[in-house]
Design an enzyme around this catalytic site. Structure first.
Site, PDB file in Angstrom:
ATOM      1  N   ASP A   1       0.788  -1.214   0.136  1.00  0.00           N
ATOM      2  CA  ASP A   1      -0.043  -0.160  -0.043  1.00  0.00           C
ATOM      3  C   ASP A   1       0.928   1.200   0.036  1.00  0.00           C
ATOM      4  O   ASP A   1       1.998   1.020   0.551  1.00  0.00           O
ATOM      5  CB  ASP A   1      -0.927   0.014   1.238  1.00  0.00           C
ATOM      6  CG  ASP A   1      -1.817  -1.138   1.309  1.00  0.00           C
ATOM      7  OD1 ASP A   1      -2.155  -1.703   0.116  1.00  0.00           O
ATOM      8  OD2 ASP A   1      -2.329  -1.716   2.219  1.00  0.00           O
TER       9      ASP A   1
ATOM     10  N   TYR B   1       7.084  -9.645   7.856  1.00  0.00           N
ATOM     11  CA  TYR B   1       6.535  -8.108   7.956  1.00  0.00           C
ATOM     12  C   TYR B   1       6.742  -7.798   9.388  1.00  0.00           C
ATOM     13  O   TYR B   1       6.596  -8.540  10.352  1.00  0.00           O
ATOM     14  CB  TYR B   1       4.845  -7.768   7.757  1.00  0.00           C
ATOM     15  CG  TYR B   1       4.746  -7.698   6.190  1.00  0.00           C
ATOM     16  CD1 TYR B   1       4.620  -6.570   5.414  1.00  0.00           C
ATOM     17  CD2 TYR B   1       4.485  -8.905   5.422  1.00  0.00           C
ATOM     18  CE1 TYR B   1       4.569  -6.729   4.002  1.00  0.00           C
ATOM     19  CE2 TYR B   1       4.247  -9.059   4.256  1.00  0.00           C
ATOM     20  CZ  TYR B   1       4.154  -7.757   3.296  1.00  0.00           C
ATOM     21  OH  TYR B   1       3.876  -7.639   2.151  1.00  0.00           O
TER      22      TYR B   1
END
Length: 244
Positions: free
Chosen positions: A26, A83
């Site tokens: 994103d 992540y």
């Protein structure tokens, strides 16, 4: 990033090139390790790595160019992605672009950690996907998940590794963990979403700034990340993060 690198490579190699990245992120999400592949038919007699970095913008750094045999695929061959998500609980302008500010004073970290421990026990993350009907399936095999706090107590780090992730899945999980920390959601309610696989009517993802793609692993390639997440986060070294 894709367009920038394709333009740079095309300029240096004097031919149009398409690249395939290991995934998409994103806007405002960072990556401290990212792979892409390109089919380059011609040889070059100059330092491509040096020139590529020289003409790339300051927020993109290329660390290695690795010749590969066969038909490796940067996206589909990846077997694990990891992540990290960083939170700071006090206002600090030096962290604002690299960590997400949540000015919380009494987060219940133990309950948040209990919810994190549930994540590897389930593999259907439909409840943490905004539009599950648009994808083939919502199965994600989470191999590990952990919650850490900085030695000063005002920085939080969430780490998760899986074979794949759904769009905004990690930011949605963080949003739920913060609700648990505030007392707005119980751990049992969090688990009920994992069990029922029902998508809540309202889903509010956490801010994107704190999220980093930190490691991508392939069957034939397992490299450590070449950079820490951001200069302003280096003051909290890995040795200063403590398990909750």
């Amino acid at each position: 990033m894709q367009q920038v690198l394709e333009t740079a490579l095309g300029q240096l190699l004097k031919t149009p090139l398409n690249i395939v990245g290991c995934g998409r992120t994103d806007a405002h999400v960072h990556a401290s390790q990212f792979f892409f592949h390109a089919d380059i038919e011609r040889d070059w007699d100059f330092d491509l790595l040096f020139r590529l970095n020289k003409i790339s913008p300051d927020d993109i750094a290329v660390f290695d160019i690795i010749p590969m045999e066969g038909l490796p695929h940067a996206r589909f061959d990846a077997i694990q992605r990891s992540y990290d998500y960083f939170i700071h609980t006090y206002k600090d302008p030096f962290l604002s672009n690299f960590s997400s500010l949540y000015p919380e004073t009494n987060l219940n970290l133990d309950k948040m950690n209990a919810a994190v421990a549930l994540l590897p026990l389930y593999n259907d993350y439909r409840a943490f996907c905004k539009m599950p009907q648009r994808i083939e399936h919502t199965i994600c095999n989470v191999s590990s998940a952990g919650l850490y706090v900085g030695s000063s107590g005002d920085k939080i780090r969430f780490n998760i590794s899986a074979n794949r992730f759904l769009s905004k899945m990690i930011r949605i999980i963080i949003g739920r963990l913060l609700e648990i920390g505030r007392g707005d959601m119980s751990v049992d309610e969090f688990e009920s979403y994992l069990i029922s696989k029902e998508t809540p009517k309202i889903i509010i993802p956490a801010y994107p700034q704190g999220l980093y793609l930190s490691k991508v692993t392939y069957p034939y390639l397992d490299l450590p990340a070449r950079t820490t997440f951001a200069a302003s986060l280096q003051s909290v070294a890995d040795t200063e993060w403590h398990n909750i």
